[in-house]
Design a protein around this motif. Structure first.
Motif, PDB file in Angstrom:
ATOM      1  N   THR A  21       5.874  -6.152  -4.467  1.00  0.00           N
ATOM      2  CA  THR A  21       5.875  -6.205  -2.849  1.00  0.00           C
ATOM      3  C   THR A  21       5.961  -4.828  -2.045  1.00  0.00           C
ATOM      4  N   ASP A  22       6.522  -3.928  -2.912  1.00  0.00           N
ATOM      5  CA  ASP A  22       6.276  -2.487  -2.239  1.00  0.00           C
ATOM      6  C   ASP A  22       6.336  -1.158  -3.286  1.00  0.00           C
ATOM      7  N   LEU A  23       5.778  -0.172  -2.896  1.00  0.00           N
ATOM      8  CA  LEU A  23       5.715   0.764  -3.504  1.00  0.00           C
ATOM      9  C   LEU A  23       5.831   2.002  -2.959  1.00  0.00           C
ATOM     10  N   SER A  24       6.338   3.064  -3.568  1.00  0.00           N
ATOM     11  CA  SER A  24       6.600   4.364  -3.044  1.00  0.00           C
ATOM     12  C   SER A  24       6.524   5.431  -3.836  1.00  0.00           C
ATOM     13  N   PHE A  25       6.301   6.617  -3.553  1.00  0.00           N
ATOM     14  CA  PHE A  25       6.298   7.923  -4.473  1.00  0.00           C
ATOM     15  C   PHE A  25       7.468   8.798  -4.252  1.00  0.00           C
ATOM     16  N   LEU A  76       0.698  -1.189   0.051  1.00  0.00           N
ATOM     17  CA  LEU A  76      -0.052   0.058   0.131  1.00  0.00           C
ATOM     18  C   LEU A  76       0.972   1.225   0.012  1.00  0.00           C
ATOM     19  N   SER A  77       0.525   2.248  -0.672  1.00  0.00           N
ATOM     20  CA  SER A  77       1.282   3.548  -0.850  1.00  0.00           C
ATOM     21  C   SER A  77       0.118   4.629  -0.991  1.00  0.00           C
ATOM     22  N   LEU A 116      -2.882   3.614  -3.267  1.00  0.00           N
ATOM     23  CA  LEU A 116      -2.329   2.748  -4.372  1.00  0.00           C
ATOM     24  C   LEU A 116      -1.957   1.348  -3.788  1.00  0.00           C
ATOM     25  N   THR A 117      -2.684   0.340  -4.347  1.00  0.00           N
ATOM     26  CA  THR A 117      -2.192  -0.994  -3.895  1.00  0.00           C
ATOM     27  C   THR A 117      -1.765  -1.795  -4.847  1.00  0.00           C
ATOM     28  N   ALA A 118      -1.188  -2.886  -4.326  1.00  0.00           N
ATOM     29  CA  ALA A 118      -0.741  -3.987  -5.258  1.00  0.00           C
ATOM     30  C   ALA A 118      -0.737  -5.340  -4.530  1.00  0.00           C
TER      31      ALA A 118
END
Length: 254
Positions: A79-83, A62-63, A70-72
């Motif tokens: 496995t990871d999200l970042s703005f 989640l980000s 924003l999810t994946a």
């Protein structure tokens, strides 16, 4: 070292459901959990004020940015999200194939949106921006590297040296006097995620007991009254029977 005190506790999710991550987005908190649901939570009361079920087949990360969540999930192996900290149109992702990707989300074509790729070599557990021009990657086999984004797309990226790793990872340990300890935060259950409130005065934790908790320093005079109000709720929740931890379906990164 200071000691934190619980000032609020949410209602528990279903006994076999636990929380993966919690994040402040706009004025609310947003969480993802093992039932593949995204929940919007009111920070003062920790009451769920909105639920979106089935966001992914195995949601993993989640980000958020402003009002955007924003999810994946495992269906895409992300496995990871970042703005990016100063360029909100730049998105960083890590995945089980060992790739760290940088996207320009203003570009609609998926292939053209991919701006840069770093091959970490093994499944990514966490990734994020350290500065405007540096990203880190931590793999599930505990290899930590820092990459410079100013090079060309096909440039060879050299992982950070051991000294650099110690420098960046040690930053969280330097101010011991102002460290806040949360005793028995979620009892015997694993704490999956934590985040700070917008004003920085409250810490929110979430874990495998399906609870979200709010904490403040015991030196904060506003913490005691809220903690006492929530005491009866905590006692009721502790009486609920929980399944054995071994019976729960855990997220496997591979």
């Amino acid at each position: 070292m200071k000691t934190g005190r619980s000032v609020a506790t949410s209602a528990s999710l279903n006994p076999d459901t636990y929380i993966y991550k919690i994040l402040p987005i706009n004025t609310e908190l947003v969480s993802i959990s093992s039932d593949d649901a995204l929940r919007v939570i009111d920070p003062p009361t920790l009451k769920v004020c909105g639920t979106i079920g089935g966001v992914h087949d195995g949601v993993t990360c989640l980000s958020g940015l402003d009002r955007l969540a924003l999810t994946a999930g495992r269906d895409g192996l992300v496995t990871d999200l970042s703005f990016h900290p100063s360029h909100p149109s730049v998105l960083l992702s890590g995945s089980t194939d060992g790739l760290v990707n940088i996207y320009n989300i203003t570009v609609t074509d998926e292939d053209d949106a991919l701006a840069q790729v770093f091959n970490h070599g093994s499944s990514i557990a966490h990734t994020g921006f350290i500065s405007d021009h540096e990203v880190f990657a931590l793999s599930h086999d505990e290899v930590f590297s820092i990459y410079d984004t100013t090079g060309s797309d096909d440039a060879e990226i050299v992982p950070a040296s051991q000294g650099q790793q110690d420098l960046y990872l040690g930053l969280v340990l330097t101010d011991v006097a102002n460290t806040l300890r949360l005793p028995s935060a979620h009892g015997e259950e694993v704490v999956r995620s934590f985040c700070f409130s917008k004003d920085g005065n409250t810490i929110f934790t979430a874990g495998e007991d399906g609870l979200t908790k709010a904490w403040r320093s015991s030196e904060d005079p506003t913490s005691s009254s809220k903690a006492e109000d929530m005491a009866s709720t905590d006692k009721k929740q502790k009486k609920q029977k929980k399944p054995d931890k071994d019976e729960r379906a855990r997220f496997k990164p591979y």
